[in-house]
Design an enzyme around this catalytic site. Sequence first.
Site, PDB file in Angstrom:
ATOM      1  N   GLY A  36       1.208  -1.154  -0.245  1.00  0.00           N
ATOM      2  CA  GLY A  36      -0.017   0.600   0.068  1.00  0.00           C
ATOM      3  C   GLY A  36       0.835   1.163  -0.007  1.00  0.00           C
ATOM      4  N   HIS A  37       2.609   1.461   1.019  1.00  0.00           N
ATOM      5  CA  HIS A  37       3.145   2.430   0.830  1.00  0.00           C
ATOM      6  C   HIS A  37       3.239   2.361  -0.632  1.00  0.00           C
ATOM      7  CE1 HIS A  37       3.002   0.995   5.458  1.00  0.00           C
ATOM      8  NE2 HIS A  37       1.884   2.512   5.443  1.00  0.00           N
ATOM      9  N   LYS A 149      -7.459   4.256   1.692  1.00  0.00           N
ATOM     10  CA  LYS A 149      -8.332   3.770   2.926  1.00  0.00           C
ATOM     11  C   LYS A 149      -8.626   4.270   4.348  1.00  0.00           C
ATOM     12  CE  LYS A 149      -5.201   0.837   5.771  1.00  0.00           C
ATOM     13  NZ  LYS A 149      -6.417   0.891   7.062  1.00  0.00           N
ATOM     14  N   VAL A 176      -5.418  -0.778  -1.436  1.00  0.00           N
ATOM     15  CA  VAL A 176      -4.046  -2.468  -1.824  1.00  0.00           C
ATOM     16  C   VAL A 176      -5.016  -2.590  -1.478  1.00  0.00           C
ATOM     17  CG1 VAL A 176      -2.429  -3.349  -2.811  1.00  0.00           C
ATOM     18  CG2 VAL A 176      -1.925  -0.401  -2.998  1.00  0.00           C
ATOM     19  N   LEU A 184      -4.887  -3.646   2.749  1.00  0.00           N
ATOM     20  CA  LEU A 184      -3.654  -3.946   3.064  1.00  0.00           C
ATOM     21  C   LEU A 184      -3.400  -2.708   4.266  1.00  0.00           C
ATOM     22  CD1 LEU A 184      -0.660  -4.737   0.475  1.00  0.00           C
ATOM     23  CD2 LEU A 184      -2.292  -5.864   2.324  1.00  0.00           C
ATOM     24  N   SER A 185      -2.798  -3.235   5.559  1.00  0.00           N
ATOM     25  CA  SER A 185      -2.522  -2.239   6.496  1.00  0.00           C
ATOM     26  C   SER A 185      -1.786  -2.883   7.928  1.00  0.00           C
ATOM     27  CB  SER A 185      -4.113  -2.324   7.864  1.00  0.00           C
ATOM     28  OG  SER A 185      -3.964  -1.932   8.935  1.00  0.00           O
ATOM     29  N   ARG A 187      -1.413  -2.105  10.822  1.00  0.00           N
ATOM     30  CA  ARG A 187      -2.013  -3.993  11.970  1.00  0.00           C
ATOM     31  C   ARG A 187      -2.746  -5.547  11.205  1.00  0.00           C
ATOM     32  NH1 ARG A 187      -3.538   1.787  13.170  1.00  0.00           N
ATOM     33  NH2 ARG A 187      -2.816   2.142  15.009  1.00  0.00           N
TER      34      ARG A 187
END
Length: 291
Positions: A36-37, A149, A176, A184-185, A187
Amino acid sequence: MQWVEDVDAVRRLVAETRAQQHTLGLVPTMGALHRGHVALLHALRPEVDRLVLSIFVNPTQFGPREDFAQYPRALASDRAWAEAAHVDAVFCPATSVMYPIPPSTFVQVEGIDQVLEGAVRPTHFRGVATVVSKLLNLWTPDVIALGQKDAQQVVVVRRMLQELLWPTRLVVVPTVREPDGLALSSRNVYLSPAERQAAVVLHRSLDAALQAVRRGERDGARVAAELAAAIQAEPLAQLDYAVVVDAATLAPVTRLAGRVLVAVAARFGTTRLLDNCCLAVDEDDVRTVLA
Ligand code: PAF
């Protein structure tokens, strides 16, 4: 790739960049990078001459009983992701650099910071707005990127940029997802295998809501009720909220029209996850858009 930790080094780099008349893009993160990043970095890379990634687990956006101490830190793999994404500089300050004295100066975007996530985490967006302001002061980026997100964060930062007259442009990058739809996270690493499976209900509930709107449902309360019911049907999910709100004001909408944010939050064990989709709705058409 340069590794920068202190304010003087930032100021030197910014002065150099400006002297060369180069543009500068910043992707603010708290590290523990994932795809995601990387999508944020890829979105800005072609747009700017100098791309900066910041990694700072910002204490002021965590509440007293939240996971600041446990928040995943993964500097070695973050460095590898940054190299692979052709980042020019990584800014990885200590807490004492970003907060040289105990903070008494905050940036607060009142109102929209107290609903949805803010209702559960009342000082969270004050912490986000404050640290993003500090990063903007230091780096004076032409453009920053944030992920869809965290849609409420996008709304808060956009309002802050507008109200504080920052010339910085904000690019919003699509969420993502894992192949089964889970957003996606950082966490997600906290989830047990059973919770990981259950967490896909967030994406499924949003998908069901989107289908309902596509079939012609325009009643905000009914869409929200459908979302909530889908999440409550998952035994491992504890619903925090399921809402349909105006995408700019975050006020609940009774009739879906214009840009609306459909947002959910739920706990799986001790892990709190979010997901959302943003829709542009008119009488006979629905499009998914970015916050
Ligand atoms: O989205 C995040 O990771 C953080 O909230 C941010 C924008 C880096 C501020 O600490």
